[in-house]
Design a protein around this motif. Structure first.
Motif, PDB file in Angstrom:
ATOM      1  N   VAL A 183       0.844  -1.192   0.000  1.00  0.00           N
ATOM      2  CA  VAL A 183       0.000   0.000   0.000  1.00  0.00           C
ATOM      3  C   VAL A 183       0.883   1.247   0.000  1.00  0.00           C
ATOM      4  N   GLN A 184       0.581   2.158  -0.898  1.00  0.00           N
ATOM      5  CA  GLN A 184       1.266   3.439  -0.947  1.00  0.00           C
ATOM      6  C   GLN A 184       0.209   4.531  -0.863  1.00  0.00           C
ATOM      7  N   TYR A 185       0.656   5.743  -0.555  1.00  0.00           N
ATOM      8  CA  TYR A 185      -0.278   6.818  -0.265  1.00  0.00           C
ATOM      9  C   TYR A 185      -0.067   8.022  -1.170  1.00  0.00           C
ATOM     10  N   VAL A 186      -1.137   8.808  -1.318  1.00  0.00           N
ATOM     11  CA  VAL A 186      -1.067  10.120  -1.936  1.00  0.00           C
ATOM     12  C   VAL A 186      -1.323  11.104  -0.796  1.00  0.00           C
ATOM     13  N   LEU A 187      -0.515  12.164  -0.729  1.00  0.00           N
ATOM     14  CA  LEU A 187      -0.664  13.165   0.311  1.00  0.00           C
ATOM     15  C   LEU A 187      -1.317  14.398  -0.288  1.00  0.00           C
ATOM     16  N   ARG A 188      -2.352  14.896   0.390  1.00  0.00           N
ATOM     17  CA  ARG A 188      -3.135  16.027  -0.107  1.00  0.00           C
ATOM     18  C   ARG A 188      -3.114  17.180   0.887  1.00  0.00           C
ATOM     19  N   THR A 189      -3.277  18.388   0.362  1.00  0.00           N
ATOM     20  CA  THR A 189      -3.421  19.554   1.220  1.00  0.00           C
ATOM     21  C   THR A 189      -4.815  19.537   1.830  1.00  0.00           C
ATOM     22  N   GLN A 190      -5.073  20.458   2.737  1.00  0.00           N
ATOM     23  CA  GLN A 190      -6.400  20.568   3.340  1.00  0.00           C
ATOM     24  C   GLN A 190      -7.460  20.848   2.278  1.00  0.00           C
ATOM     25  N   ASP A 191      -7.052  21.444   1.133  1.00  0.00           N
ATOM     26  CA  ASP A 191      -7.974  21.728   0.033  1.00  0.00           C
ATOM     27  C   ASP A 191      -8.184  20.521  -0.879  1.00  0.00           C
ATOM     28  N   GLY A 192      -7.503  19.411  -0.605  1.00  0.00           N
ATOM     29  CA  GLY A 192      -7.641  18.211  -1.420  1.00  0.00           C
ATOM     30  C   GLY A 192      -6.705  18.147  -2.607  1.00  0.00           C
ATOM     31  N   ILE A 193      -5.744  19.060  -2.700  1.00  0.00           N
ATOM     32  CA  ILE A 193      -4.810  19.073  -3.820  1.00  0.00           C
ATOM     33  C   ILE A 193      -3.704  18.051  -3.553  1.00  0.00           C
ATOM     34  N   ALA A 194      -3.496  17.133  -4.493  1.00  0.00           N
ATOM     35  CA  ALA A 194      -2.454  16.114  -4.352  1.00  0.00           C
ATOM     36  C   ALA A 194      -1.081  16.767  -4.460  1.00  0.00           C
ATOM     37  N   VAL A 195      -0.235  16.529  -3.447  1.00  0.00           N
ATOM     38  CA  VAL A 195       1.105  17.107  -3.421  1.00  0.00           C
ATOM     39  C   VAL A 195       2.153  16.047  -3.736  1.00  0.00           C
ATOM     40  N   LEU A 196       2.041  14.882  -3.110  1.00  0.00           N
ATOM     41  CA  LEU A 196       2.989  13.783  -3.337  1.00  0.00           C
ATOM     42  C   LEU A 196       2.221  12.496  -3.578  1.00  0.00           C
ATOM     43  N   ARG A 197       2.711  11.708  -4.519  1.00  0.00           N
ATOM     44  CA  ARG A 197       2.122  10.386  -4.804  1.00  0.00           C
ATOM     45  C   ARG A 197       3.167   9.306  -4.549  1.00  0.00           C
ATOM     46  N   ASN A 198       2.730   8.073  -4.487  1.00  0.00           N
ATOM     47  CA  ASN A 198       3.608   6.904  -4.307  1.00  0.00           C
ATOM     48  C   ASN A 198       4.427   7.011  -3.021  1.00  0.00           C
ATOM     49  N   VAL A 199       3.815   7.527  -1.958  1.00  0.00           N
ATOM     50  CA  VAL A 199       4.502   7.681  -0.679  1.00  0.00           C
ATOM     51  C   VAL A 199       4.383   6.379   0.105  1.00  0.00           C
ATOM     52  N   ARG A 200       5.507   5.873   0.552  1.00  0.00           N
ATOM     53  CA  ARG A 200       5.521   4.620   1.303  1.00  0.00           C
ATOM     54  C   ARG A 200       5.106   4.874   2.744  1.00  0.00           C
ATOM     55  N   ARG A 201       4.594   3.863   3.399  1.00  0.00           N
ATOM     56  CA  ARG A 201       4.093   3.946   4.772  1.00  0.00           C
ATOM     57  C   ARG A 201       5.163   4.437   5.739  1.00  0.00           C
ATOM     58  N   GLU A 202       6.412   4.050   5.513  1.00  0.00           N
ATOM     59  CA  GLU A 202       7.499   4.422   6.419  1.00  0.00           C
ATOM     60  C   GLU A 202       7.762   5.922   6.399  1.00  0.00           C
ATOM     61  N   ALA A 203       7.295   6.634   5.387  1.00  0.00           N
ATOM     62  CA  ALA A 203       7.583   8.061   5.249  1.00  0.00           C
ATOM     63  C   ALA A 203       6.522   8.950   5.901  1.00  0.00           C
ATOM     64  N   ILE A 204       5.458   8.338   6.448  1.00  0.00           N
ATOM     65  CA  ILE A 204       4.399   9.132   7.084  1.00  0.00           C
ATOM     66  C   ILE A 204       4.043   8.568   8.442  1.00  0.00           C
ATOM     67  N   THR A 205       3.599   9.470   9.308  1.00  0.00           N
ATOM     68  CA  THR A 205       3.215   9.124  10.667  1.00  0.00           C
ATOM     69  C   THR A 205       1.845   9.725  10.942  1.00  0.00           C
ATOM     70  N   PRO A 206       0.928   8.953  11.536  1.00  0.00           N
ATOM     71  CA  PRO A 206      -0.356   9.554  11.896  1.00  0.00           C
ATOM     72  C   PRO A 206      -0.133  10.727  12.845  1.00  0.00           C
ATOM     73  N   ALA A 207      -0.845  11.818  12.620  1.00  0.00           N
ATOM     74  CA  ALA A 207      -0.718  12.997  13.473  1.00  0.00           C
ATOM     75  C   ALA A 207      -1.871  13.008  14.464  1.00  0.00           C
ATOM     76  N   ARG A 208      -2.018  11.915  15.188  1.00  0.00           N
ATOM     77  CA  ARG A 208      -3.109  11.787  16.142  1.00  0.00           C
ATOM     78  C   ARG A 208      -2.831  12.606  17.389  1.00  0.00           C
ATOM     79  N   ILE A 209      -3.865  13.293  17.834  1.00  0.00           N
ATOM     80  CA  ILE A 209      -3.724  14.101  19.046  1.00  0.00           C
ATOM     81  C   ILE A 209      -4.270  13.314  20.212  1.00  0.00           C
ATOM     82  N   ALA A 210      -3.449  13.178  21.251  1.00  0.00           N
ATOM     83  CA  ALA A 210      -3.859  12.375  22.416  1.00  0.00           C
ATOM     84  C   ALA A 210      -4.806  13.141  23.294  1.00  0.00           C
TER      85      ALA A 210
END
Length: 167
Positions: free
Chosen positions: A140-167
């Motif tokens: 599974v690879q990801y596409v990263l989008r801005t808050q407006d839904g504009i695709a910025v990066l494609r083919n992003v591997r899971r290791e390159a992103i971290t959930p920004a969950r607020i505790a």
């Protein structure tokens, strides 16, 4: 300074006037992304009349607009930054991202932090599953989008992103 690039570049500012009667404009390019269907590049950023910097509006410019005589007017820094602030920020970012890294799937629409190989793109994005032709279908690879839904990066591997969950 006249730009020698073939298209707008993120982080640069451009100015133009079509002719003697045209209103001079300034465009600040924040990102460049391909159109989802045509794959033509679109420069996303803000535009304003050169005489009134308070009137900035969001816009997207195409290759046609690029061909209308934009000149790169980005001020060059007076002297290079020799402080350790950039290195400190990069190291701190890696440490925080490493501490937050979680195994498992990231859900479509989830807010994530990109901490991959492209430091100029390190920011918060909305993640979505990438299903373009360039993706590895076995992983599974990801596409990263801005808050407006504009695709910025494609083919992003899971290791390159971290959930920004607020505790």
């Amino acid at each position: 300074m006249t730009s020698s690039s073939a298209f707008f570049e993120p982080g640069r500012t451009y100015a133009r006037a079509d002719g003697p009667a045209a209103i001079p404009q300034v465009f600040r390019c924040d990102q460049v992304a391909p159109h989802p269907v045509t794959r033509d590049p679109h420069a996303h950023g803000f535009i304003a009349p050169a005489a009134d910097a308070a009137e900035w509006e969001h816009t997207s410019l195409t290759a046609f607009a690029w061909g209308r005589g934009w000149e790169d007017v980005t001020p060059e820094p007076d002297e290079p930054d020799t402080s350790d602030s950039a290195a400190f920020f990069a190291e701190a970012f890696e440490q925080i991202a490493g501490e937050l890294q979680e195994a498992g799937v990231i859900w479509p629409g989830e807010l994530v932090i990109y901490h991959g190989e492209l430091p100029e793109y390190r920011a918060l994005y909305l993640a979505d599953v990438c299903e373009c032709e360039g993706c590895d279908k076995d992983d599974v690879q990801y596409v990263l989008r801005t808050q407006d839904g504009i695709a910025v990066l494609r083919n992003v591997r899971r290791e390159a992103i971290t959930p920004a969950r607020i505790a």
